[in-house]
Write an enzyme that holds these catalytic residues in place. Structure first.
Site, PDB file in Angstrom:
ATOM      1  N   LEU A  39      18.260  35.617  97.961  1.00 21.85           N
ATOM      2  CA  LEU A  39      19.122  36.341  97.031  1.00 21.85           C
ATOM      3  C   LEU A  39      20.077  35.382  96.330  1.00 21.85           C
ATOM      4  CD1 LEU A  39      20.077  39.494  99.136  1.00 21.85           C
ATOM      5  CD2 LEU A  39      18.212  39.227  97.481  1.00 21.85           C
ATOM      6  N   LYS A  40      20.269  35.600  95.016  1.00 19.84           N
ATOM      7  CA  LYS A  40      21.192  34.781  94.235  1.00 19.84           C
ATOM      8  C   LYS A  40      22.575  35.428  94.200  1.00 19.84           C
ATOM      9  CE  LYS A  40      17.984  32.659  90.948  1.00 19.84           C
ATOM     10  NZ  LYS A  40      17.673  32.526  89.496  1.00 19.84           N
ATOM     11  N   VAL A  41      23.595  34.622  94.491  1.00 21.90           N
ATOM     12  CA  VAL A  41      24.987  35.081  94.484  1.00 21.90           C
ATOM     13  C   VAL A  41      25.812  34.069  93.684  1.00 21.90           C
ATOM     14  CG1 VAL A  41      27.004  35.631  95.892  1.00 21.90           C
ATOM     15  CG2 VAL A  41      24.703  36.153  96.754  1.00 21.90           C
ATOM     16  N   LEU A 100      15.722  36.309  93.997  1.00 24.36           N
ATOM     17  CA  LEU A 100      16.101  37.534  93.291  1.00 24.36           C
ATOM     18  C   LEU A 100      17.624  37.613  93.220  1.00 24.36           C
ATOM     19  CD1 LEU A 100      15.532  40.430  92.209  1.00 24.36           C
ATOM     20  CD2 LEU A 100      15.450  41.174  94.598  1.00 24.36           C
TER      21      LEU A 100
END
Length: 371
Positions: free
Chosen positions: A146-148, A115
């Site tokens: 989590l996407k960063v 996400l």
């Protein structure tokens, strides 16, 4: 309107050496996820479109999936900086629950639901950290990732969230400088974590966009020395990064963390469909197969690879050739640092525009509901 709704993608994750074999697909309707090949694994980023690959009901090799917010997720209310809305969280929890057995049986190596943070926060370190914590706490599943983005402001986000035990997928990487910043952030973050063995991370390195941009520069030069490099720069760039990955994670820098049970941060090859019809339609698949990697593929590229692709450990060879390609680029006056920085800026901008389109669709839907 969301970029996450465009097209299907599949990913091939290779673990160790493997013989060529038939690809097996697992594609439940309406999901995104990962399936396995013989001797390797495959991530399906859009399983709905990937149903045409067959075996839609066979879940044995499904390993996880990535998710982005879509208008249907955002039914009632939203925070412009939240990236997700309340109604969307339930879908992520359900998905994480579906893949929890994979996560448990693999010892936390697979079975992740991915996400992304709001792309509006790509240059806002503090708010990105806050949002990452909030999303992690709200979804409340150990197999969330989590996407960063790998912007200068995103690197401290990666380190901070990893140090708190949050799984991270770092995206929009195009250069060796991007990769080294991400890998070092991983080392620092995991070193500060209380339980390094519980953390998983991938470093998403974009491929074909490099050839798309640099080929134009080579065409503009037009000399034989320039034209012979067309279609070779992206693979060379990726192979150099993979070589650096092996140096870091097989070397002394990672040894103390390995002793604490930490996992390697696997390279993930993104943007691997062939854009130029003059090139092989499996160019960015065949040349980027190797241990501890993930390759995201559009379904048409998967079909092509199943039809005529070759399975070899291509990443384990060719580093001298890759370095020679970069030496030739320098001799021609092509600035790869400038090119790859341009690609990251354009990537962040594209992500943000897609997010704005999503919010515009949400506003329109809200007006229709309340009219």
């Amino acid at each position: 309107p969301s970029r996450t709704s465009k097209g299907a993608a599949v990913s091939l994750r290779m673990k160790g050496r493997h013989p060529p074999g038939a690809i097996r697909d697992s594609t439940p309707a309406g999901r995104r996820g990962e399936t396995e090949t013989a001797g390797g694994q495959r991530l399906l980023r859009d399983i709905r479109a990937a149903q045409r690959l067959g075996h839609a009901q066979d879940l044995r090799h499904l390993r996880g999936f990535t998710v982005g917010a879509r208008p249907g997720d955002l039914l009632r209310r939203h925070n412009p900086n939240a990236g997700l809305v309340v109604d969307g969280f339930d879908q992520r929890r359900v998905a994480a629950g579906q893949f929890r057995p994979v996560y448990d049986s693999s010892g936390g190596a697979d079975g992740f639901v991915s996400l992304e943070l709001s792309p509006r926060l790509a240059h806002d370190t503090g708010t990105s950290i806050e949002q990452g914590r909030r999303l992690w706490k709200t979804v409340d599943r150990p197999n969330l990732m989590l996407k960063v983005p790998a912007t200068a402001e995103g690197i401290p986000v990666v380190e901070a969230l990893l140090s708190e035990g949050i799984n991270i997928n770092i995206t929009l990487m195009f250069s060796m400088a991007h990769y080294e910043a991400v890998a070092n952030a991983y080392l620092r973050g995991v070193a500060r974590a209380a339980e390094p063995a519980s953390i998983a991370s991938v470093a998403s390195f974009f491929v074909s966009r490099v050839d798309t941009l640099v080929d134009k520069q080579l065409d503009a030069i037009g000399s034989p020395a320039a034209l012979v490099l067309r279609g070779r720069v992206a693979v060379a760039n990726s192979k150099r990064v993979y070589y650096r990955f092996r140096e870091i994670f097989d070397g002394e820098a990672f040894a103390p963390l390995r002793n604490r049970g930490a996992r390697v941060q696997r390279p993930l090859w993104g943007s691997t469909s062939t854009k130029n019809p003059a090139y092989s339609d499996v160019l960015y698949v065949e040349e980027l197969i190797g241990p501890d990697t993930v390759n995201t593929l559009p379904t048409e590229t998967v079909d092509a690879f199943r039809d005529h692709g070759r399975l070899t450990d291509a990443l384990l060879t060719g580093i001298d050739e890759a370095n020679a390609v970069f030496a030739s680029l320098q001799a021609l006056g092509i600035d790869m640092n400038a090119a790859t920085e341009q690609l990251q800026v354009e990537g962040v901008d594209a992500f943000a525009k897609a997010y704005d389109q999503l919010l515009a669709a949400l506003e329109e839907k809200a007006r229709a509901v309340t009219a």
